[in-house]
Structure formats: structure tokens, C-alpha cells
Design a protein around this motif. Sequence first.
Motif, PDB file in Angstrom:
ATOM      1  N   PHE A 206       0.804  -1.217   0.000  1.00 23.31           N
ATOM      2  CA  PHE A 206       0.000   0.000   0.000  1.00 23.31           C
ATOM      3  C   PHE A 206       0.843   1.276   0.000  1.00 23.31           C
ATOM      4  O   PHE A 206       0.392   2.315  -0.451  1.00 23.31           O
ATOM      5  N   HIS A 242       3.398  15.355   0.857  1.00 25.31           N
ATOM      6  CA  HIS A 242       2.342  14.410   1.229  1.00 25.31           C
ATOM      7  C   HIS A 242       2.618  13.035   0.631  1.00 25.31           C
ATOM      8  O   HIS A 242       2.592  12.023   1.340  1.00 25.31           O
ATOM      9  N   LEU A 243       2.877  13.001  -0.687  1.00 26.91           N
ATOM     10  CA  LEU A 243       3.116  11.707  -1.324  1.00 26.91           C
ATOM     11  C   LEU A 243       4.304  11.006  -0.678  1.00 26.91           C
ATOM     12  O   LEU A 243       4.263   9.807  -0.394  1.00 26.91           O
ATOM     13  N   ILE A 246       3.219   9.821   2.821  1.00 30.57           N
ATOM     14  CA  ILE A 246       2.217   8.745   2.795  1.00 30.57           C
ATOM     15  C   ILE A 246       2.942   7.422   2.582  1.00 30.57           C
ATOM     16  O   ILE A 246       2.595   6.400   3.160  1.00 30.57           O
ATOM     17  N   PHE A 293      -0.711   4.276   8.784  1.00 31.22           N
ATOM     18  CA  PHE A 293      -1.110   4.931   7.547  1.00 31.22           C
ATOM     19  C   PHE A 293      -1.818   6.255   7.779  1.00 31.22           C
ATOM     20  O   PHE A 293      -2.105   6.976   6.835  1.00 31.22           O
ATOM     21  N   MET A 294      -2.104   6.577   9.033  1.00 28.81           N
ATOM     22  CA  MET A 294      -2.895   7.782   9.255  1.00 28.81           C
ATOM     23  C   MET A 294      -2.153   8.824  10.067  1.00 28.81           C
ATOM     24  O   MET A 294      -2.766   9.634  10.744  1.00 28.81           O
ATOM     25  N   TRP A 296       1.001  10.263   8.713  1.00 30.16           N
ATOM     26  CA  TRP A 296       2.157  10.754   7.962  1.00 30.16           C
ATOM     27  C   TRP A 296       2.385  12.254   8.120  1.00 30.16           C
ATOM     28  O   TRP A 296       3.521  12.713   8.055  1.00 30.16           O
ATOM     29  N   ALA A 309      -5.949  19.833  11.399  1.00 21.77           N
ATOM     30  CA  ALA A 309      -5.214  18.723  10.802  1.00 21.77           C
ATOM     31  C   ALA A 309      -4.059  18.302  11.710  1.00 21.77           C
ATOM     32  O   ALA A 309      -3.853  17.110  11.960  1.00 21.77           O
ATOM     33  N   PHE A 313      -3.535  14.470  13.410  1.00 21.74           N
ATOM     34  CA  PHE A 313      -2.351  13.648  13.191  1.00 21.74           C
ATOM     35  C   PHE A 313      -1.538  13.476  14.473  1.00 21.74           C
ATOM     36  O   PHE A 313      -0.895  12.441  14.668  1.00 21.74           O
TER      37      PHE A 313
END
Lengths: 618, 105
Positions: A206, A242-243, A246, A293-294, A296, A309, A313
Amino acid sequence: MSIASTQKKGFGAILWDYLTTVDHKKIGNMYLAAGAFFFLLGGIEALIIRIQLIKPENDFISAGLYNEMITMHGTTMIFFAAMPMLLGFMNGVMPLQIGARDVAFPFLNSLGFWLFLLGGILMNLSWFFGGAPDAGWTGYAPLSTSSPGHGLDYYVMGLQLSGAGTLMGGINFLVTIVTMRGPGMTYMRMPLFTWTTFVASILILFAFPALTVGLFLLQFDRMFGSAFFDVALGGNSVIWQHLFWIFGHPEVYILILPAFGIFSEIIPTFSKKRLFGYSSMVFATFLIAFLGFMVWAHHMFTVGLGPVANSIFAVGTMAIAVPTGIKIFNWLATMWGGSIKINSAMLWALGFIPSFTIGGMTGVMLGASTADFQYHDTYFVIAHFHYVIVGGVVFGILAGLHYWWPKFFGKVLNETMGKIAFWLFFIGFHLTFFIQHFLGLMGMPRRYWVFLENQGLDTGNLISTIGAFFMAAGSIVFIINIIYTTAKGEKAANDPWGTGRTLEWAISSPAPEYNFKQLPLVRGLDPYWIEKMDGNTKMTPAEPLDDIHMPNGSILPVVISIGFFIASFGFIYQVDNKSWLIVLFAGMVIAIGSMLIRSLKDDHGHHIHKEDLEKEAD
Amino acid sequence: MTGANINKINSFKKQKQKEEMKHQVITFALMIIFTLVAFIAVGAGMNKTYVIPLILILALVQVGFQFYYFMHMKDKGHEVISSLIYGGIWIAAVTVLTFTTIIWW
């Protein structure tokens, strides 16, 4: 052993054997060897960084070279050292632990290894062809899109190649664990290392696509004039962050979970007790993966995501401390009341628990988003992630090497040297990184190539550099140990520790080509231990002796990887001169042509015959 | 095993296969109808605010059909696969949510 394998083979034959092998154990060994090579490269880069920082305003290396050093150190250690060595363990151990004769996709496994290796080589070749990447291992845009020269192009292509290889490895392990568990090996009887392999493979599946997408965008921005990250043309550079994260945050769990698995094998074995809280360990592993995964954006608190935000996080990040805490207490409870044997493997495991816990604690500190504005981009962060990655992953790898060395190479590593290496490395590790917490709190920023004198940073940096040399000394002792053991060591028994619990200890060291002559019947968790407690020395077979089907070796994975490797040069240099497109197309023809051959040519593998198996001694 | 028993099993299997075939044909027909509806909705020049959600919903149902009927996710032994697919969908959803909310320009 069979007659063929006792005969001395020439160097060429051995080389050809390794180039064409699809045997998961040999691929695992190659992963370990290649990972160790890159580990040494990354270690040398680390030493150069620390020498540069030994005193204020040092001029050991230039600022530009320093940027290249930190970038290559980080990238090499994460992608080309830690991950491959863990993949090596997964390859070498996991199929044995679940009672399988092979992995689900042996050809893919080999392809994954060669793609990783050539990706790593490609990126390191940048040192010789006009400069290494210099935008940090995170490659943040717009620094990475505007970095001159070809360094960042090598970064993109190298990571893309090895990332594809890792993705293949992950898928292969997933399918292997789902479909190839031996008779009686239910999910909840799988050893913890197999579980963590499974969960880490899910994370690979993933997380890596996010990196692939990010790298493609960066590649197009750098090579083909697109503007995904160019704000002036309507792009957005935060998308890269972000990418990258992630992918990047699950990546740290891809690294640490298998290490957790290794410790969960070692601690029960040398405590002579079953793992405390097995099902909670499995549950905690999944919870870490899910939460992983939540969270990053906790790498991006200072980007300006806004308080809502950041809070979400931050809470997610702190929640991860709960499953990790479960694991720590389970390891402690496993040792509690056990008959503990302290050898090198166990020493690394014991050293890991407090070291990693310190790293976890600073992780929670960093996870507090308001406080993070103070810690961000200082040596406090450096100290934190080296505590979790060296104190967790590297200790795990070294522990695993001691523990499984006999299963991989048929000899037990020397204990005395193992202990010397541990103490040198352990002391050096804490010397290097503990002081960096305080350097960071005093305001020393990361990634700067010099610091000024009389700001209270001089002594701390000196101590840190001395520590780095201790770690280097420890590594050298470890290498000497490997050479010594290879030359002098005696052949190991099936179960050299005497207290092995899982299936891999029921077969010879090193494991035969086909792993299990007859697939073993698994009657519960820690199947080999169950048999021992019933007075058996071997596993009960689940099937009569019969022909064993084996896949054929193939040179195609190497050829495919070389094709993509050549094409990468075409991609990198077509920016300067369009005639390099020829190289690009030539490489692609080689790669895709070999893939076509693989698809069109039937290869049904071969059988090891029953009669030959009967002839072999046990 | 007696011959009668084998016959019973065979007829049971046949029954199952017949049902399976029926499902396949029905879903296939439905999917064609959905596609036609989507094309007609666009071709008829209806309001955008109505057409876009309609097409998206139809697409979602089609993906469901594809997974559950054509790719047999409804059958037994697909638990791991479906949990992995839903895991992937979840992560993609979180990513899209992020990109549409906290990347602001």
C-alpha cells in the motif's frame, strides 16, 4: 548431501548459479550480502559526516559534498541497507517457518532482488558521474526539482528501480503466506516473524505506490518539463511532501515490524518460554500497521496544515505508542521467570528494548504538534529517528544475523567476537546519539555542514563523533567475526541453540534446496517445541516421501533488470542530448523483450526424484 | 461411495453451476443497462449536478459487480483478498480526503 553439491565447483559455475537462482534461500543470502555492502557504504558516509562535525567550522568536506553525503547516507541506509537485509531474512526464514518448500513466485522473487541491486548501484554510480543527489533523503520539492546536475535524476531512477523490486518482494511474500502454509499451519500458529513479514508486506503493497507516483511526478518535472511541483506554473510543492510521507511513514513500520518479529523469535528461544501474549502481539502488529497509515502528516506539522489537521495527526501519532507498549511489555513478560541464556543474539535483543523505548518516548514528544515547532529540523529529530532505526532496526538485523547465521550458512558465529562487537556498537550508539537530543534542544539545526564555536555545541559534537568511531569499530569486529567463522567455524547442528521452537530448526543447517523432504505436520504454535516436549527429535511428516517439484533457474531476471538499468541512463541523459533516447529504447527493448520471452516460453520446472531423496542422509 | 450418492453430488454441482451462470448473465445484463443509462444521461443533456453523481453511483455499483460476481469475491476463501482490497480503498480514500482538504491552493 548429494554427490553433486559436495563436488568443488569453479568460480564461474558458482557465479552462474547465483545469477540464475530462483531459490529463496540463495536470494535471501544475496539480499543480506548486498544490504551489508550498502550498509558499509552508508556507514562510511556517516563517518565522513561526523568527521566534518567534529569541531566548529571544520573544512573536512565542502558544503556541497556534505549535502550529497547526508542525502546518500539517508537514502542508502533506508532503501539499500536496512530494507534489503530485512527482505533477506524474510526470504531466508519465512518459507521455512510456515513449512513451505518455496515462495509463491520464485521468478518474481529473483527479479525483485536484481531490480533492487541495480537500483542501488545506479544511484551510487552518481558519485562518479557528476555528483550525487543533494536534496536530502526526503527530496523535498522545489529543492529537488531545481537541484542542478544529474544527482537527483539518479535518485529518481535508482529509487524507482529498487522500489519496483521491493513491491514485487512484498506481493510475493503476501501470496506465499496466504497460499503456501504447510499442513496444520493456521494463521494463529504462525511464528511472529512470519506475521510481521505478512504485515510489513501489506504495508509495502500500500505504501510503495505513493512513492512510485511521487517519483514519477518528480521525474516528469525534472526530465520532461511538467510542473506538478512548480508553484510559478500552478503546481504545488506540498503535494510531494504528502506523497513522500504517505509512503515514508509506513516505510518506517516496514522497517521496524520485521525487526520486532526477529526479537519475538529470539527472546522466547533464549528465555526457554513461549512468547507472552502471542495473540496480543499479532493484534498490536496489525494496529501499528493500521495507525501507521494515518499519521504521515506528523512529519509536516510546520508546513502550515492548520491546527485541526495537526491535532488529528498528533493524536493518531501518540496512539501508536499503545500497541508498541503492548509489545515491549510482552517481551519483558516473556523473559520474566524464563531460563534466560545471554548470548550475542540475546544481547542485541536486550539492548534493543531500552534503546527503542527511548526512541519511542522522544517520538511521542515529537508527536505533540505544538512542541514539534521547537524540535522540528533540529538534532533532536536526528537523535529520535536514529534511536528507533539503529536501536530498533539495526539491532534487530544484527540480532537476526547471529540467530539465523547457522540456518543460512551452516556455521555459528563466534560468541566472544559477537559480544565485543555488541558492546562497542552499543556504547558507541548511545555516545553518538544520546547527546544529540541535547544538541537539538540547544538549537543545532540538522543538515547544516558547519556550526559556530562557543555556542555550547563543541563538546557535544566531539562526543558524538567519538561515538561514531566506536560504532565503526563494532562493525569491523562483526566483519572479522564473519570472516573468521567462515574460515574456521564448525558445521552447525539442526538446532544449534538447543531451544529452537519454530520449524526452521527442525531441518538441517543450512536448509536443503527443497527445505522439507516431507512437509511437516504442524500441531500448534511453536511446532518444533511441541514435538520436542513429546520426546520426538524430528517433525512428524504430513505426507509420504514423493517427488518434489522445483522451479527452474533463469537468467531472465538479471537481463530484465539490466535492461531497465540501461534505460535509466537514457532517461537521465536525454535531457542533455536527445540521441541518448537510443540508449533508453535499447534498454527498454532488452527489458520488455526478456519479459516477452518469459511470457511466451513455457517452463514447467523439474522434479527431484524420490529415489534421489531416499539416497540422501538426513 | 455409491453411484446414487455420486449422482446426487453431480446434480447438486450442476444446480450450483446453473445458478452461478444465471447470476453472471444477470449482472452482465445489468452492467450493459447501467452503461446505456450513463450514456443516455449525458446524451440527453441533463443538468450536470444530476448527471455526475448518477454516473459515479453507477460506476461504483459496476465495480462492485465486477469484484463480487465476475472476480468471485462473493465466494468463500476470498476473505484475505477482500480485506486487502478494502484496506487499499481505505488508504486511497484517506489520501484523497487529505488532498481535497488540507492542500489548499
